[in-house]
Design a protein around this motif. Structure first.
Motif, PDB file in Angstrom:
ATOM      1  N   UNK A   1     -11.734 -10.732  24.080  1.00 61.91           N
ATOM      2  CA  UNK A   1     -10.344  -9.906  24.237  1.00 61.91           C
ATOM      3  C   UNK A   1     -10.846  -8.493  23.730  1.00 61.91           C
ATOM      4  N   UNK A   2     -10.217  -7.648  24.597  1.00 64.18           N
ATOM      5  CA  UNK A   2     -10.294  -6.197  24.509  1.00 64.18           C
ATOM      6  C   UNK A   2      -9.792  -5.602  23.014  1.00 64.18           C
ATOM      7  N   UNK A   3     -10.620  -4.985  22.560  1.00 61.77           N
ATOM      8  CA  UNK A   3     -10.426  -4.376  21.069  1.00 61.77           C
ATOM      9  C   UNK A   3     -10.129  -2.649  21.013  1.00 61.77           C
ATOM     10  N   UNK A   4     -10.864  -2.048  21.861  1.00 66.57           N
ATOM     11  CA  UNK A   4     -10.610  -0.933  22.100  1.00 66.57           C
ATOM     12  C   UNK A   4     -11.345  -0.452  23.341  1.00 66.57           C
ATOM     13  N   UNK A   5     -11.073   0.818  23.958  1.00 68.28           N
ATOM     14  CA  UNK A   5     -11.451   1.431  25.189  1.00 68.28           C
ATOM     15  C   UNK A   5     -11.769   2.820  24.864  1.00 68.28           C
ATOM     16  N   UNK A   6     -13.016   3.164  25.292  1.00 64.47           N
ATOM     17  CA  UNK A   6     -13.541   4.766  25.320  1.00 64.47           C
ATOM     18  C   UNK A   6     -14.273   5.221  26.423  1.00 64.47           C
ATOM     19  N   UNK A   7     -13.718   5.457  27.579  1.00 65.42           N
ATOM     20  CA  UNK A   7     -14.713   5.745  28.688  1.00 65.42           C
ATOM     21  C   UNK A   7     -15.138   7.255  28.352  1.00 65.42           C
ATOM     22  N   UNK A   8     -16.015   7.824  29.101  1.00 61.36           N
ATOM     23  CA  UNK A   8     -16.431   9.070  28.999  1.00 61.36           C
ATOM     24  C   UNK A   8     -16.994   9.653  30.236  1.00 61.36           C
ATOM     25  N   UNK A   9     -16.204  10.861  30.531  1.00 61.45           N
ATOM     26  CA  UNK A   9     -16.719  11.652  31.588  1.00 61.45           C
ATOM     27  C   UNK A   9     -16.967  10.837  32.789  1.00 61.45           C
ATOM     28  N   UNK A  10     -15.965  10.060  33.492  1.00 64.12           N
ATOM     29  CA  UNK A  10     -16.059   9.259  34.714  1.00 64.12           C
ATOM     30  C   UNK A  10     -15.364  10.026  35.831  1.00 64.12           C
ATOM     31  N   UNK A  11     -16.004   9.528  37.108  1.00 59.50           N
ATOM     32  CA  UNK A  11     -15.482  10.009  38.412  1.00 59.50           C
ATOM     33  C   UNK A  11     -14.238   8.703  38.626  1.00 59.50           C
ATOM     34  N   UNK A  12     -13.207   8.643  37.879  1.00 60.92           N
ATOM     35  CA  UNK A  12     -12.352   7.682  38.054  1.00 60.92           C
ATOM     36  C   UNK A  12     -11.503   7.807  39.295  1.00 60.92           C
TER      37      UNK A  12
END
Length: 373
Positions: A183-194
């Motif tokens: 299960x997902x607990x925390x989310x921290x993406x960095x410098x994406x080309x979203x």
């Protein structure tokens, strides 16, 4: 699981700190020595057919039996060795080592076609990045008991650049219950080309990226998307001579970044035909459908766990408007996700790369705080 190979052991926190320091990462977050493995596992390709992939699994040398996993998705590479399980003490492996040294289980997929995976890498194919990441977590869970550990249900997810989109896709899959355990607990993406099609490609064509980066990303986009979605019949339709005869081979997984740099021109005008530029500027047909999936990582869902978007001021590769667009899309869905501006950080002259270094330290600490709650 197909196989597991012990790669190296860093017996002490001091040894880990030295390793991270050589890679240019902060050593102030280290609490444990680590042991690192390469896992090879079964997964599926972009068409749903069986294949294999590899990844890096790093465990802390601590007395804790139950560990929470941190999944780290790495940034763009061209050679198969530009992946976590193939590189020790380097940029792509350091984040997984850092998280493990702080007490988590570091899980870093190489992606399809990278590391020990067969075939070419389907760059920016968010769907297969997500399945490869999820299946790497499953392989890690299967292997962990052999080391005396058990992976807990909650997974913290992060990723850099290309991996930022992969992290969001994995987070979405975990929250949707696509795995019966994790299960997902925390989310921290960095410098994406979203917003790759709506923001990143227009910025590239307008010259707002560092010029050589723009050339490489344009070539990578056309070559790799063509393999999956058939954008052109002949390279000469989109690439100018002499690059129409050479560019596709540069992305075969056997060429280094240095060879890629030498084998591409300095400007988009020297690389692209009028049709090639038009295809990127005004996508049609299969490219539109592909970009619709790539650009959907922030849209039409609400992360129900702590989430932060990390970025660097003046990023010369993933323009910061991508982060603004992701924030706007999440806000439209009903969640105001904090943006963490890391400032004008630098790594070998690149703020984009510097954001991965600075964010790793910040995210290790933040994930630790979340785990402690």
């Amino acid at each position: 699981m197909v196989s597991a190979e012990k790669l190296y052991t860093l017996e002490s926190a001091q040894a880990v700190a030295a390793e991270l320091g050589r890679a240019g990462f902060d050593d102030g977050i280290v609490r444990h020595g680590v042991v690192a493995y390469r896992l090879v596992y079964r997964t599926v390709d972009p068409h749903g057919r069986p294949t294999t992939a590899s990844g890096l699994f790093v465990l802390p040398l601590s007395s804790e039996r139950r560990l929470q996993a941190v999944s780290f998705a790495h940034g763009t590479g061209s050679h198969k060795d530009d992946s976590p399980s193939m590189s020790r003490g380097e940029f792509v492996s350091a984040p997984a080592v850092a998280h493990a040294s702080a007490g988590a289980a570091g899980v870093a997929p190489d992606y399809l076609g990278m590391g020990k995976g067969p075939g070419p890498h389907p760059w920016m194919d968010v769907t297969s990045e997500s399945t490869a990441s999820l299946d790497m977590l499953r392989a890690a869970r299967a292997f962990a008991p052999r080391t005396g550990h058990v992976l807990e249900r909650t997974v913290q997810v992060t990723g850099f650049s290309q991996g930022a989109s992969a992290a969001l896709a994995l987070g979405r899959a975990l929250q949707a219950g696509e795995d019966r355990w994790f299960r997902l607990g925390a989310l921290a993406p960095v410098s994406g080309a979203y917003d790759f099609g709506g923001t990143e490609l227009p910025a590239l064509l307008a010259g707002r990226l560092e010029p050589k980066s723009g050339v490489v990303y344009a070539a990578y986009t056309l070559v790799t998307f063509n393999r999956l979605h058939h954008l052109y019949d002949s390279p000469g339709e989109v690439f100018r001579a002499p690059y129409d005869r050479t560019v596709e081979a540069l992305f075969d997984g056997a060429h280094t970044g240095e060879q890629l740099m030498r084998g591409t021109p300095g400007t988009l005008d020297d690389l692209l035909t009028a049709h090639g530029r038009e295809l990127l500027a005004h996508p049609t047909g299969p490219l539109v459908a592909a970009l619709r999936t790539t650009d959907a990582v922030c849209r039409n869902w609400i992360p129900r766990t702590p989430t932060r978007l990390y970025m660097a001021t003046g990023d010369e590769q993933a323009v910061t408007a991508n982060t603004a667009e992701c924030h706007k899309a999440l806000l439209k869905s009903g969640v105001d996700v904090p943006i963490v501006d890391l400032g004008p950080v630098d790594y070998h002259g690149s703020r984009h790369l510097g954001s991965n270094v600075a964010a790793t330290t910040a995210i290790v600490r933040w994930f630790g705080q979340v785990r402690a709650q």
